[in-house]
Design a protein around this motif. Structure first.
Motif, PDB file in Angstrom:
ATOM      1  N   GLU A 110       0.581   3.676  -3.104  1.00 18.95           N
ATOM      2  CA  GLU A 110      -0.172   4.903  -2.864  1.00 18.95           C
ATOM      3  C   GLU A 110       0.720   6.115  -2.625  1.00 18.95           C
ATOM      4  OE1 GLU A 110      -3.188   4.478   0.092  1.00 18.95           O
ATOM      5  OE2 GLU A 110      -4.009   2.635  -0.779  1.00 18.95           O
ATOM      6  N   GLN A 145       0.832  -1.203   0.000  1.00 17.73           N
ATOM      7  CA  GLN A 145       0.000   0.000   0.000  1.00 17.73           C
ATOM      8  C   GLN A 145       0.867   1.254   0.000  1.00 17.73           C
ATOM      9  OE1 GLN A 145      -2.613   0.566   3.447  1.00 17.73           O
ATOM     10  NE2 GLN A 145      -4.073   1.605   2.112  1.00 17.73           N
ATOM     11  N   TYR A 175      -0.660  -6.188  -2.669  1.00 21.02           N
ATOM     12  CA  TYR A 175      -1.604  -5.073  -2.492  1.00 21.02           C
ATOM     13  C   TYR A 175      -2.618  -5.029  -3.625  1.00 21.02           C
ATOM     14  CZ  TYR A 175      -3.244  -0.222  -2.770  1.00 21.02           C
ATOM     15  OH  TYR A 175      -4.024   0.906  -2.881  1.00 21.02           O
TER      16      TYR A 175
END
Length: 308
Positions: free
Chosen positions: A202, A198, A286
Motif C-alpha cells: 500500500e 500491507q 497480504y
C-alpha cells in the motif's frame, strides 16, 4: 446605482469570492515544521531496500535500463493516461537537472505531499498518494541512499498535457479527495507478516496505482482495491496461486504456468528481485489476506502475465 451596475457588481463580487475560495482550497500543503524537524538522519544502507521496494528505477531510470544503469535516474519513462502523457523526470543527484540541490525536507514534501521545493503541486502520476503512507525513517533512508547514486546531466522531456490539466493549482482539489495516510483495507488483528506486506503493497510498492480501477476523476476506486486488470485479489486472476507462487513470481517473473511477466510488470519484477525474500513473502501473505474482488472492473491495460 442602476440595476445593470448592481448586477455587474454582484457578479464581480461572486467571481472574486469564488476565486479566493479556489485559491484557498488548492493551496499546496507541506509538512509542518514539527514534522520536518522530527525527520531522522537517513541510513543509506537501509535505504537501498526502500529504493527497490518503492520501484524508483521503474520510472526514473532510462527506458529499458538494466543492471547498474537502473541506478542512473535520468527519467524519460512515459506514463500514458486519459489526462495526457506524463514523463518521469530526472531525479539523479545532478544539482541542475535532478534533485542534487534538495534537502531532506524538500524530498519528504515531494514524496509524502506531492509538493515541489518551489511550492507547486506534482501531478499524481508520481504516486505520492501511496507514498504518503511511508514511515519517516524510510523516507530519510531512501533519500540517504539516493545521495549515493550518480549524477546525470540531462533533462527528461516535459509532460504532454492539455488545458485544463496544465493548471496544476487545481490538483489541490483532487488531493483533498485522494491524499491521505489511512490504510486501504482493514487488517486489524492480522499477523505481523501480513501487516508487513500491507506496508510494502500500500505504501512502498504502490501496487494499487496499477491494479485498482480508477474513477472518472483519476482517483482510485478503493471499493475494488487491487481488483483491476489484472485483478490480484483472492477472487481474481491469481486466485489459484499459492503464497509461494506469488513470492516466486515477484522474484523470477515466472507464473505457475511458466509464462513470464510482461509489460510494465517486467520492470517491477526487476525491482522486487532485489528486496529480501521475506519482503516478497510478506507481499504474498497480504495478497491472500485482503478482501476478494470477484469481477473485473475495467478493461485490461497491461499484459502483466503474458509470456515475453
Amino acid at each position: 446605482m442602476g440595476v445593470g451596475a448592481k448586477l455587474a457588481t454582484g457578479l464581480a463580487l461572486t467571481a472574486a469570492l469564488g476565486g479566493a475560495a479556489f485559491w484557498y482550497l488548492t493551496e499546496p500543503v507541506r509538512l509542518d515544521a514539527a514534522e520536518l524537524a522530527a525527520l531522522p538522519d537517513g541510513d543509506a544502507a537501509a535505504g537501498e531496500r526502500i529504493f527497490w521496494a518503492a520501484g524508483c528505477a521503474s520510472c526514473h531510470a532510462a527506458p529499458g535500463s538494466s543492471g547498474e544503469a537502473m541506478l542512473e535516474l535520468a527519467g524519460g519513462v512515459e506514463l500514458e493516461s486519459e489526462f495526457g502523457t506524463f514523463i518521469a523526470p530526472n531525479i539523479s543527484t545532478d544539482a541542475q537537472h535532478g534533485i542534487g540541490g534538495w534537502t531532506l525536507g524538500d524530498f519528504a514534501n515531494a514524496v509524502k505531499q506531492g509538493v515541489s521545493p518551489e511550492g507547486t503541486h506534482y501531478y499524481p502520476a508520481f504516486p505520492y498518494t501511496s507514498y504518503s503512507r511511508m514511515r519517516d525513517e524510510d523516507v530519510a533512508n531512501l533519500f540517504a541512499f539516493m545521495q549515493t547514486l550518480p549524477a546525470v546531466a540531462s533533462d527528461a522531456p516535459g509532460h504532454q498535457v492539455s488545458f485544463p490539466f496544465t493548471v496544476r493549482r487545481g490538483i489541490g482539489l483532487w488531493k483533498r479527495l485522494y491524499l491521505n495516510d489511512e490504510p486501504q483495507v482493514d487488517l486489524a488483528g492480522a499477523v505481523d507478516q501480513v501487516l508487513a506486506g500491507q506496508y510494502l503493497v500500500e505504501a512502498l510498492g504502490h501496487c494499487g496505482e496499477c491494479h485498482t480501477p480508477r474513477a472518472v476523476t483519476g482517483g482510485l476506486d478503493t471499493s475494488a482495491w487491487l481488483g483491476g486488470r489484472p485483478n490480484i485479489t483472492p477472487g481474481g486472476d491469481i486466485a489459484d496461486w499459492s503464497e509461494d507462487d506469488i513470492a516466486y513470481y515477484l522474484e523470477s517473473g515466472f507464473t505457475p504456468d511458466f509464462d513470464s511477466a510482461g509489460g510494465r510488470m517486467a520492470a517491477v519484477i526487476r525491482n522486487m528481485a532485489q528486496v529480501p525474500a521475506e519482503d516478497r513473502e510478506a507481499i504474498a501473505a497480504y495478497l491472500k489476506a485482503i478482501p476478494a474482488v470477484e469481477s473485473v472492473a475495467e478493461p485490461e491495460s497491461d499484459d502483466a502475465f503474458r509470456a515475453d
